[in-house]
Structures are given as structure tokens and as C-alpha cells.
Design a protein around this motif. Structure first.
Motif, PDB file in Angstrom:
ATOM      1  N   VAL A  61       1.319  -0.819  -0.115  1.00 13.89           N
ATOM      2  CA  VAL A  61      -0.119  -0.174  -0.029  1.00 13.89           C
ATOM      3  C   VAL A  61       1.101   0.788  -0.237  1.00 13.89           C
ATOM      4  O   VAL A  61       1.482   1.432   1.072  1.00 13.89           O
ATOM      5  CB  VAL A  61      -0.855   0.201   1.257  1.00 13.89           C
ATOM      6  N   CYS A  62       0.773   2.104  -1.198  1.00 11.19           N
ATOM      7  CA  CYS A  62       1.641   2.707  -1.562  1.00 11.19           C
ATOM      8  C   CYS A  62       1.089   4.762  -0.825  1.00 11.19           C
ATOM      9  O   CYS A  62      -0.182   4.393  -0.817  1.00 11.19           O
ATOM     10  CB  CYS A  62       2.617   2.924  -2.568  1.00 11.19           C
ATOM     11  N   HIS A  63       1.832   5.377  -0.575  1.00  8.19           N
ATOM     12  CA  HIS A  63       0.780   6.440  -0.131  1.00  8.19           C
ATOM     13  C   HIS A  63       0.425   7.583  -1.092  1.00  8.19           C
ATOM     14  O   HIS A  63      -0.412   8.273  -1.135  1.00  8.19           O
ATOM     15  CB  HIS A  63       1.852   7.707  -0.016  1.00  8.19           C
ATOM     16  N   THR A  64       0.850   6.615  -2.787  1.00  5.90           N
ATOM     17  CA  THR A  64       0.122   6.911  -4.083  1.00  5.90           C
ATOM     18  C   THR A  64      -1.145   6.357  -4.111  1.00  5.90           C
ATOM     19  O   THR A  64      -2.210   7.662  -4.657  1.00  5.90           O
ATOM     20  CB  THR A  64       0.878   6.994  -5.083  1.00  5.90           C
ATOM     21  N   ASP A  65      -1.720   5.455  -3.674  1.00  4.02           N
ATOM     22  CA  ASP A  65      -3.226   4.826  -3.462  1.00  4.02           C
ATOM     23  C   ASP A  65      -3.724   5.411  -2.575  1.00  4.02           C
ATOM     24  O   ASP A  65      -4.982   5.889  -2.665  1.00  4.02           O
ATOM     25  CB  ASP A  65      -2.508   3.471  -2.524  1.00  4.02           C
ATOM     26  N   GLY A  76      -3.915   0.384  -5.935  1.00 10.99           N
ATOM     27  CA  GLY A  76      -2.835  -0.637  -5.708  1.00 10.99           C
ATOM     28  C   GLY A  76      -2.247  -0.855  -6.947  1.00 10.99           C
ATOM     29  O   GLY A  76      -2.934  -0.897  -8.514  1.00 10.99           O
ATOM     30  N   HIS A  77      -0.613  -0.688  -7.092  1.00 11.15           N
ATOM     31  CA  HIS A  77       0.168  -1.070  -7.925  1.00 11.15           C
ATOM     32  C   HIS A  77       1.781  -1.510  -7.396  1.00 11.15           C
ATOM     33  O   HIS A  77       2.979  -1.257  -8.030  1.00 11.15           O
ATOM     34  CB  HIS A  77       0.691   0.341  -8.397  1.00 11.15           C
ATOM     35  N   GLU A  78       1.280  -2.303  -6.792  1.00 16.10           N
ATOM     36  CA  GLU A  78       2.655  -2.952  -5.695  1.00 16.10           C
ATOM     37  C   GLU A  78       2.553  -4.804  -5.626  1.00 16.10           C
ATOM     38  O   GLU A  78       1.989  -4.854  -4.830  1.00 16.10           O
ATOM     39  CB  GLU A  78       2.796  -2.723  -4.372  1.00 16.10           C
ATOM     40  N   GLY A  79       1.908  -5.177  -6.963  1.00 16.05           N
ATOM     41  CA  GLY A  79       1.079  -6.405  -6.350  1.00 16.05           C
ATOM     42  C   GLY A  79       2.426  -7.312  -6.745  1.00 16.05           C
ATOM     43  O   GLY A  79       2.500  -7.234  -8.081  1.00 16.05           O
ATOM     44  N   LEU A  89       8.090  -3.206  -5.659  1.00 14.59           N
ATOM     45  CA  LEU A  89       7.211  -2.918  -7.124  1.00 14.59           C
ATOM     46  C   LEU A  89       7.493  -1.440  -7.551  1.00 14.59           C
ATOM     47  O   LEU A  89       7.278  -1.064  -8.513  1.00 14.59           O
ATOM     48  CB  LEU A  89       6.581  -3.888  -7.566  1.00 14.59           C
ATOM     49  N   CYS A  90       7.264  -0.870  -5.809  1.00 14.17           N
ATOM     50  CA  CYS A  90       6.928   0.785  -6.610  1.00 14.17           C
ATOM     51  C   CYS A  90       8.015   1.345  -5.555  1.00 14.17           C
ATOM     52  O   CYS A  90       9.084   2.108  -6.423  1.00 14.17           O
ATOM     53  CB  CYS A  90       5.750   1.696  -6.687  1.00 14.17           C
ATOM     54  N   ALA A  91       8.155   1.307  -4.667  1.00 13.58           N
ATOM     55  CA  ALA A  91       9.142   2.070  -3.723  1.00 13.58           C
ATOM     56  C   ALA A  91      10.182   1.743  -3.912  1.00 13.58           C
ATOM     57  O   ALA A  91      10.890   2.492  -4.168  1.00 13.58           O
ATOM     58  CB  ALA A  91       8.824   1.772  -2.132  1.00 13.58           C
ATOM     59  N   GLY A 140       7.387   1.409   7.960  1.00 19.55           N
ATOM     60  CA  GLY A 140       7.529   0.665   6.258  1.00 19.55           C
ATOM     61  C   GLY A 140       6.708   0.638   5.546  1.00 19.55           C
ATOM     62  O   GLY A 140       6.188   1.411   5.527  1.00 19.55           O
ATOM     63  N   ARG A 141       6.360  -0.305   5.498  1.00 22.16           N
ATOM     64  CA  ARG A 141       5.310  -0.096   4.453  1.00 22.16           C
ATOM     65  C   ARG A 141       3.820  -2.017   4.951  1.00 22.16           C
ATOM     66  O   ARG A 141       4.962  -2.977   4.751  1.00 22.16           O
ATOM     67  CB  ARG A 141       5.618  -1.066   3.231  1.00 22.16           C
ATOM     68  N   TYR A 142       2.621  -1.319   4.420  1.00 21.84           N
ATOM     69  CA  TYR A 142       2.074  -2.208   4.631  1.00 21.84           C
ATOM     70  C   TYR A 142       1.687  -2.876   3.664  1.00 21.84           C
ATOM     71  O   TYR A 142       1.314  -2.444   2.508  1.00 21.84           O
ATOM     72  CB  TYR A 142       0.522  -1.656   5.627  1.00 21.84           C
TER      73      TYR A 142
HETATM   74 ZN    ZN Z   1       3.586   3.414  -5.500  1.00 18.70          ZN
END
Ligand code: ZN
Ligand code: 8ID
Length: 369
Positions: A64-68, A87-90, A174-176, A361-363
Motif C-alpha cells: 500500500v503506497c501513499h500514492t494509493d 494498488g500498484h505493488e502487486g 515494485l513501486c517503493a 515501513g510498508r503495509y
Molecule cells: Zn507507489
């Protein structure tokens, strides 16, 4: 088109027999919203059918990116597809492919990333600046993304992930990961030089610290709170500046780095932090803009900008080569994803924590829950 889809279904059936996996369902769970800041509905939605150039990915995990969050809120001057599955880190498994797809086989591991497609024929694409293409198609923004169990992706841009990779951990790369790796390359620093990461314990920041270390840089991190400080040091960061406690951030950073960092990677979602970075950066240094707070303007005082001869550069995700390289750093164990895994149905709570700046970090969401 119709013929290619029917061929595709045949391929699926034969693979299903071979692997004795379950058939692709017609409906699936996903999180969808119909208007900006509207209800994030976790519900049954149709499984998309891949176009001839696309693969169908059974998404197992998505970062889950802040972009979402920006996309859901409608923060940016770039129209969002509505309704939208974000969603874009699948990360997941290829379960079907269109008739034109040559670079993926059923059963391969694939990554869904922000840049889902570009024209590949304009000057920018030709030179490898695919994300800057005027016709860029974006997962979780202009194309339904990875907050669903089955998502389509353009086979050319989908990321190749080695078999055996931990899919929850690779998701944020995949994104971060790609973004901060590219931003560090954009800063053009040499081993032993200082880089400041502003927003160092968030999703992008926590990976930036590690990519920077792996590139031989000395890392100063800026973020707020003791838990963020602890994470930063656990990831190998050297000097931490707490923006909530430090009275004179510019002076503190310049003192700790003996004249200012040679480069700054701005991954915070704070306009003031971005402007501040133009002040503490070392003469001849480079400020890289990555974080995208709504309506933000980066102010740089012209006299100092000239006399210090600093550079300010924007950096926007990465191209296919950056993606392959960023995944390679991960596969070799040089960077690890500091993740917390929760169910896809819990996405609204994740957005709430993110809005409050409370995420370490990242969820990553598990699409099965
Ligand atoms: Zn992103
Ligand atoms: O290609 C790109 N340019 C790209 C790619 C991916 C993401 C840009 N982004 C953008 C996102 O859209 C978002 O605007 O980068 C930004 C950061 O994304 P993220 O890392 O996913 O967000 P996060 O996990 O919420 O982390 C942000 C961190 O910034 C800290 C927060 O405490 C958090 O740890 N932070 C804040 I908010 N204000 C700060 C300040 N004044 C600060 N850190 C330092 N100083």
C-alpha cells in the motif's frame, strides 16, 4: 479480439489440467471506490479478461503506497479512472495470457507496478524515459490495479520476479523500491558521500536507506518519532534527525554531515520539508523530488541556489531496466522490506494510519483475507 480470447481460454484450460490448479473464477474480492474520498468497498467484483497484450495475474500480496491514498483522495492534477481498484505493488502468479504475450508463461511470477504501459514509440520511450510518456497507463490510477485477487497487466511492463521469491516481501520493491533506487541514481552520488532521506521511515524511505547503504553512501534520515528512529537505525542508517523535536533542522543536518549532504531524496509528504532540503544541501549538491504532497511548490532562494550551484531534479518511478536492477538488489539480500501484512479488507484502516503518518515501513495486504 474474440478469437484471441477464446484461444486464451483454451490455454487456461490446458494449464489448469496440467497443474491441476483451480479454475479462474468469474468473480473475486477487491476493494473499489466510486468517488474521491468515497467508501472503500471490499466486495465481489468481476475478474477482468486480459487483452491480447496482457497477462492475468493472481495477485497474492500488494503493498500500500501513499500514492494509493493520493489517488483515492484525488490529490493530483491528473484524472483518475472512476470507479477504481487501486494498488500498484502487486506480486502474484500468471494464470492466463493474451495471444500476443511472448515474455510470460502461465505459472511465472509477475509484478504489477505503477507504470502499466507506455506507447513505446515516442522519443521519451525510445530513450528509456517510459514513465514520462504522455500516454503512460498507470496501475491503480488509470487501469484497475492490485487491490483485487486477479488483475490484468501489460506484459511488456509487468515485472519479472524470480521463482521462489517471497511475494509479500517483494511487493513493496515494485513501486517503493524501484522509485528510490532510481532517485538515488538520479542524485548521482559517489560512495562515501552523504545522502539525506527526508521521510526515512515510511514506505519509500525505509527502502531508500537500504539502497543507499548498498550503493556505499552514508545515510542521514529525517522523520518523526522514536519508533521511526529505531527502525531507521535497524535498517543501517547512521544519523537520525527527528523533525518533531529538532529546533533547527537545517543547522543540525549541516553539522552532522560536515557541510550538508551531497544529495537529498525527498520522500516525505510535506512541502516544508522539501523547501528546507534546498537550504541544507551541500554546495554543488542535488535535491531529488519524489514525494508528491497535494498542491506543493518547491521554493528555492535564488541567491543561494546560484552561489551554492545546487541542482533540483524530479524523479518518477523507473523504467524496465531500473525495475530489473531494483529487484536484483532485493533478490541478492541487499535490501529487505520492513513489512506488516494485513488483510485486503483492512485497506481503509491502513489509509487512516497512513494519513496520520503512523506507518512504519510498508503495509502489505494479503488478497485472500
Ligand atoms: Zn507507489
Ligand atoms: O515516482 C515517484 N515520484 C513516487 C513513487 C511512489 C510514491 C512518488 N511517491 C510519493 C507518494 O505519492 C508520496 O507522496 O512519495 C510519497 C511518499 O510515499 P510513501 O513512502 O508510500 O509514504 P509514507 O509511507 O506515508 O511515508 C512518508 C513518511 O514521511 C514522513 C512520515 O512520517 C512518513 O514516515 N514525514 C512527513 I508526512 N512529514 C515529514 C517531515 N516534515 C516527514 N519526514 C520528514 N520531515
Amino acid at each position: 479480439m474474440l478469437r484471441s480470447i477464446s484461444r486464451l481460454r483454451t490455454v487456461q484450460r490446458s494449464v489448469i489440467r496440467l497443474n491441476s490448479t483451480t479454475a479462474i473464477p468469474e468473480s473475486q474480492k477487491g476493494v473499489i471506490f466510486y468517488e474521491h474520498s468515497g467508501k472503500l468497498e471490499y466486495k465481489d467484483i468481476p475478474v477482468p479478461t486480459p487483452k491480447p497484450n496482457e497477462i492475468l495475474v493472481n495477485v497474492k500480496y500488494s503493498g500500500v503506497c501513499h500514492t494509493d491514498l493520493h489517488a483515492w483522495k484525488g490529490d493530483w492534477p491528473l484524472p483518475v479512472k472512476l470507479p477504481l481498484v487501486g494498488g500498484h505493488e502487486g506480486a502474484g502468479v500468471v494464470v492466463a495470457k493474451g495471444s500476443e504475450v511472448k515474455n510470460f508463461e502461465i505459472g511465472d511470477i509477475a509484478g504489477i507496478k505503477w507504470l502499466n504501459g507506455s506507447c513505446l514509440s515516442c522519443e521519451l520511450c525510445e530513450k528509456g524515459f517510459e514513465s514520462n510518456c504522455a500516454h503512460a497507463d498507470l496501475s491503480g490510477y488509470t487501469h484497475d490495479g492490485s487491490f483485487q485477487q486477479y488483475a490484468t497487466a501489460d506484459a511488456v511492463q509487468a515485472a519479472k520476479i524470480p521463482q521462489g521469491t517471497d511475494l509479500a516481501e517483494v511487493a513493496p520493491i515494485l513501486c517503493a523500491g524501484v522509485t528510490v533506487y532510481k532517485a538515488l541514481k538520479t542524485a548521482d552520488l559517489k560512495p562515501g558521500e552523504w545522502v539525506a532521506i527526508s521521510g526515512a521511515a515510511g514506505g519509500l524511505g525505509s527502502l531508500a536507506v537500504q539502497y543507499a547503504k548498498a550503493m556505499g553512501l552514508r545515510v542521514l534520515g529525517i522523520d518523526g518519532g522514536d519508533d521511526k528512529k529505531k527502525l531507521f537505525h535497524n535498517l543501517g542508517g547512521e544519523v537520525f534527525i527527528d523533525f518533531r523535536k529538532e529546533k533547527n533542522i537545517v543547522e543540525a543536518i549541516q553539522e552532522a554531515t560536515n557541510g550538508g549532504p551531497h544529495g537529498v531524496i525527498n520522500v516525505s509528504v510535506a512541502e516544508s520539508a522539501i523547501t528546507q532540503s534546498t537550504e541544507y544541501v551541500r554546495p554543488t549538491g542535488t535535491v531529488v523530488l519524489v514525494g508528491l504532497p497535494a498542491g506543493a511548490v518547491c521554493k528555492s532562494e535564488v541567491f543561494s541556489h546560484v552561489v551554492k550551484s545546487i541542482q533540483i531534479k524530479g524523479s518518477y518511478v523507473g523504467n524496465r531496466a531500473d525495475t530489473r536492477e531494483a529487484i536484483d538488489f532485493f533478490s541478492r539480500g541487499l535490501v529487505k522490506s520492513p513489512i506488516k501484512v494485513v488483510g485486503l479488507s483492512e485497506l481503509p484502516e491502513v489509509f487512516e494510519l497512513m494519513e496520520q503518518g503512523k506507518i512504519l515501513g510498508r503495509y502489505v495486504v494479503d488478497t485472500a483475507k
